[in-house]
Design a protein around this motif. Structure first.
Motif, short mmCIF file in Angstrom:
data_model
loop_
_atom_site.label_atom_id
_atom_site.label_comp_id
_atom_site.label_asym_id
_atom_site.label_seq_id
_atom_site.Cartn_x
_atom_site.Cartn_y
_atom_site.Cartn_z
N PRO A 47 -50.63 17.12 40.23
CA PRO A 47 -50.41 17.10 41.69
C PRO A 47 -50.20 15.66 42.15
O PRO A 47 -50.92 14.75 41.70
CB PRO A 47 -51.69 17.70 42.26
CG PRO A 47 -52.30 18.46 41.13
CD PRO A 47 -51.93 17.74 39.88
N LYS A 103 -44.73 27.01 42.30
CA LYS A 103 -45.09 26.49 40.98
C LYS A 103 -45.65 27.59 40.09
O LYS A 103 -45.39 27.61 38.88
CB LYS A 103 -46.12 25.36 41.13
CG LYS A 103 -46.40 24.62 39.83
CD LYS A 103 -45.16 23.92 39.28
CE LYS A 103 -45.40 23.25 37.95
NZ LYS A 103 -44.17 22.64 37.39
N VAL A 152 -54.35 22.02 50.83
CA VAL A 152 -53.61 22.46 49.64
C VAL A 152 -53.88 21.56 48.44
O VAL A 152 -53.78 21.99 47.28
CB VAL A 152 -52.09 22.52 49.91
CG1 VAL A 152 -51.77 23.59 50.93
CG2 VAL A 152 -51.56 21.16 50.37
N THR A 202 -56.66 22.95 46.36
CA THR A 202 -56.24 24.09 45.55
C THR A 202 -55.43 23.64 44.34
O THR A 202 -55.58 24.18 43.24
CB THR A 202 -55.42 25.07 46.41
OG1 THR A 202 -56.20 25.44 47.56
CG2 THR A 202 -55.05 26.32 45.63
N ALA A 203 -54.58 22.65 44.54
CA ALA A 203 -53.78 22.13 43.42
C ALA A 203 -54.66 21.58 42.31
O ALA A 203 -54.39 21.78 41.12
CB ALA A 203 -52.82 21.06 43.92
N LEU A 263 -47.13 25.67 46.13
CA LEU A 263 -48.10 26.13 45.13
C LEU A 263 -47.69 27.49 44.58
O LEU A 263 -47.78 27.75 43.38
CB LEU A 263 -49.50 26.18 45.73
CG LEU A 263 -50.07 24.86 46.23
CD1 LEU A 263 -51.45 25.08 46.86
CD2 LEU A 263 -50.16 23.84 45.09
N SER A 277 -47.78 24.64 51.81
CA SER A 277 -48.54 25.62 51.04
C SER A 277 -47.68 26.35 50.02
O SER A 277 -48.12 26.64 48.90
CB SER A 277 -49.16 26.66 51.99
OG SER A 277 -49.95 26.05 52.97
N MET A 294 -48.14 31.01 50.07
CA MET A 294 -48.02 30.99 48.61
C MET A 294 -47.39 32.29 48.11
O MET A 294 -46.50 32.28 47.25
CB MET A 294 -49.38 30.78 47.97
CG MET A 294 -49.97 29.39 48.13
SD MET A 294 -51.68 29.28 47.51
CE MET A 294 -51.45 29.66 45.75
N LEU A 301 -52.25 22.83 39.46
CA LEU A 301 -50.88 23.13 39.87
C LEU A 301 -50.16 21.81 40.17
O LEU A 301 -50.37 21.20 41.23
CB LEU A 301 -50.88 24.04 41.11
CG LEU A 301 -51.56 25.40 40.91
CD1 LEU A 301 -51.61 26.16 42.23
CD2 LEU A 301 -50.82 26.22 39.85
#
Length: 593
Positions: free
Chosen positions: A556, A446, A469, A472-473, A443, A440, A58, A478
């Motif tokens: 996402p 973005k 991932v 996390t999004a 992200l 990864s 990232m 994200l």
């Protein structure tokens, strides 16, 4: 001077340097740093993915898009041991971030406490990352931090960018001392070195006197933000351009003089121009094996007799793989500006005698290649043809979208057929080819370009390495899009294995143990279990609409895309892995003078 904890010193320098994010994973070793970030959440944001490798990718992708560094934070032992993959990926592609790693307390050095590496030297984590960072600093006292931070922030963005490691013993985060923070770096503190007047004059003469000149550009032109100057030079002289993947977009690839990627899976026109040019101006590219057909004469280059003018900010790369007519250690943008000034009064190539045949050949090669590939872009099949995938992504994504490619056979297709319209908008794991970078990195992209669509095209194998991932999004809202190139295999290696070992295959296809049929998870269902929208697409006619919907949703999104595994990328050069018998081009033939 103020009395500060070590973690506070680090956080305040990051804020002072306008670092917006720390991508990090908690651990007992870095809780002191986490506590310092807690008090500064309004000035610097902590984002915690589910794996340290993802944090590094990232950060790497963030820099490639924004050209502003961020930091990562990992704990002792296994937490930081997950970082070499992403550090190596960034280092190989001249990207950067500050990797803050935790270590054991200084009072316990060399006693073998929990998670210390001490076989050869106490608290020896810096030796783990030494091949992959520009420098590793290990301050053992709070009063050493201001100097270490100043040097680290300067070093990672000066000259050729590369990651820098700050390895901090546990106690240093939390101990206090009277310290003075370093002064903020001034804009442009990383000087752009230029070429000597003599070198500029010689470079100009070589280029303008050439009958068959060519420009080869790489990531150095992207990093230097020299797109305007490159375009001006191309328009001024009328010289065609070939490029490496990380240089794509520095010249709009719809420009009539853009010939695309050169190398094994490049374009026919690019490789023909490389074989036949008499003077090659190379800026910010290092002639790796894949962009030079493994340095075999006649396949991508003929150097010599082609005269090479090689410009790079890193003197170690100048002349590494080919003898130079003129080697220049200089920043790409500075060099281009110097060259443009020197060229005032010179005539562009189309008006000079002796260049008519070169222009005609370039046009013929481009037409031959287009005629060969064009029919496959419109085919409606199930599963999809790779060309149709590239074409639909090209048609749907706006020019400001960020395309992030992972490592895999899909990347070969995008290198060969993608037309980047702007710089810093096509990201590739090129030198180290790390699976997980695209999965990864999208992200980080973005976060760097929140108003632009960010789409990762990733293999089914690569996605299953870092599927977390998706969590996390969702956690950080994200809206990235993952297009999973589902061919039920480690496709690039399967094709290599089948081609080089007489059709024998082991360990490269994904199959169900019960019936031997191709197997993968239901990626759309996997996405939905994480709170991410997903859809499976098997037919060409359904993909474009699915991609449009995914981007428009501003959430996402995962597209599980079945792609025909039996359609191979078109080789126009070669790639040699001694002692295996090298493949010959599938289109065209090598040429030697």
């Amino acid at each position: 001077m103020a009395r500060m904890k070590g973690g506070e010193v680090i956080a305040d320098v990051l804020i002072q340097e306008k670092v917006p994010y720390v991508f990090g994973i908690c651990g007992h070793g870095n809780v002191g740093m986490l506590d310092a970030l807690y008090d500064r959440q309004d000035k610097i944001k902590m984002i915690s993915p589910r794996h340290e490798q993802t944090a590094g990718h990232m950060a790497d992708a963030y820099y490639r898009v924004a050209h502003k560094p961020v930091a990562t934070l990992t704990s002792c032992g296994p937490g930081s041991a997950n970082m070499p993959m992403s550090l190596a990926c960034a280092q190989a592609d001249s990207s950067t971030f500050l990797a803050i790693t935790a270590n054991v307390p200084t009072s316990q050095f060399n006693r073998g406490p929990f998670q210390e590496s001490y076989q050869h030297f106490q608290a020896d984590f810096p030796s783990v990352v030494r091949p992959y960072v520009k420098r590793s600093f290990q301050p053992s006292r709070v009063d050493m931090l201001p100097t270490a931070m100043r040097q680290a922030m300067h070093l990672m963005t000066s000259g050729r960018p590369a990651p820098v490691n700050l390895d901090v013993p546990y106690n240093v985060f939390q101990e206090e001392d009277d310290v003075e923070l370093p002064q903020p770096r001034l804009p442009g503190a990383a000087k752009r070195m230029g070429a000597s007047p003599e070198d500029i004059t010689q470079a100009a003469r070589l280029v303008v006197k050439a009958a068959r000149p060519l420009i080869f550009i790489g990531h150095g032109v992207t990093l230097s933000e020299a797109s305007v100057e490159l375009t001006e030079l191309v328009d001024k002289l009328g010289i065609p351009v070939v490029m490496s993947p990380n240089g794509m977009g520095t010249l709009d690839m719809n420009h009539p003089l853009s010939l695309g990627f050169i190398g094994r899976n490049g374009t026919w026109a690019a490789n023909q121009a490389g074989r036949h040019c008499d003077v090659l101006l190379t800026i910010g590219a290092r002639f790796d094996d894949r962009s030079s057909s493994s340095w075999v004469p006649g396949y991508s280059w003929n150097i010599p007799p082609t005269k090479l003018v090689h410009v790079d900010i890193d003197p170690a790369e100048v002349g590494r793989n080919y003898d130079v007519e003129l080697g220049v250690a200089a920043d790409a943008r500075t060099f281009l500006r110097q060259l443009l000034s020197e060229l005032n009064g010179y005539s562009p190539m189309p008006t000079r005698e002796g260049t008519e045949g070169w222009r005609r050949s370039i046009a013929e090669w481009k037409a031959e290649w287009e005629a060969h590939i064009a029919p496959n872009f419109g085919m409606d099949t199930s599963p999809m043809r790779p060309e149709r995938v590239v074409g639909d992504v090209q048609r749907i994504l706006p020019d400001d979208a960020v395309l992030v490619c992972d490592s895999g056979v899909h990347h070969n297709w995008f290198m060969q057929h993608w037309s980047a319209r702007r710089p810093q908008r096509m990201l590739n794991s090129w030198g180290f080819s790390a699976m997980g970078f695209g999965v990864s990195g999208v992200l980080g992209a973005k976060l760097a370009a929140p108003d632009s669509p960010c789409v990762a095209v990733v293999g089914d194998g690569g996605f299953t390495m870092t599927p977390h991932v998706l969590c996390t999004a969702v956690e950080y809202d994200l809206p990235a899009v993952w297009v999973i190139w589902n061919n039920y295999a480690w496709g690039a290696i399967r094709d290599l294995q089948l081609g080089a070992f007489g059709g024998r295959e082991i360990g490269t296809s994904f199959r169900n143990s019960d019936n031997g049929q191709p197997y993968n998870p239901d990626f759309a269902a996997l996405a939905k279990s994480c709170g991410v929208d997903g859809i499976k697409v098997s037919r060409s006619s359904d993909f474009a609409g699915a991609l449009e919907h995914a981007i428009a949703s501003n959430k996402p999104y995962v597209i599980d895309l079945e792609v025909d595994p039996n359609v191979k990328p078109i080789s126009v050069g070669t790639w040699r892995l001694p002692p295996l018998t090298p493949p010959e081009p599938a289109f065209g033939k090598p040429w030697r003078p």
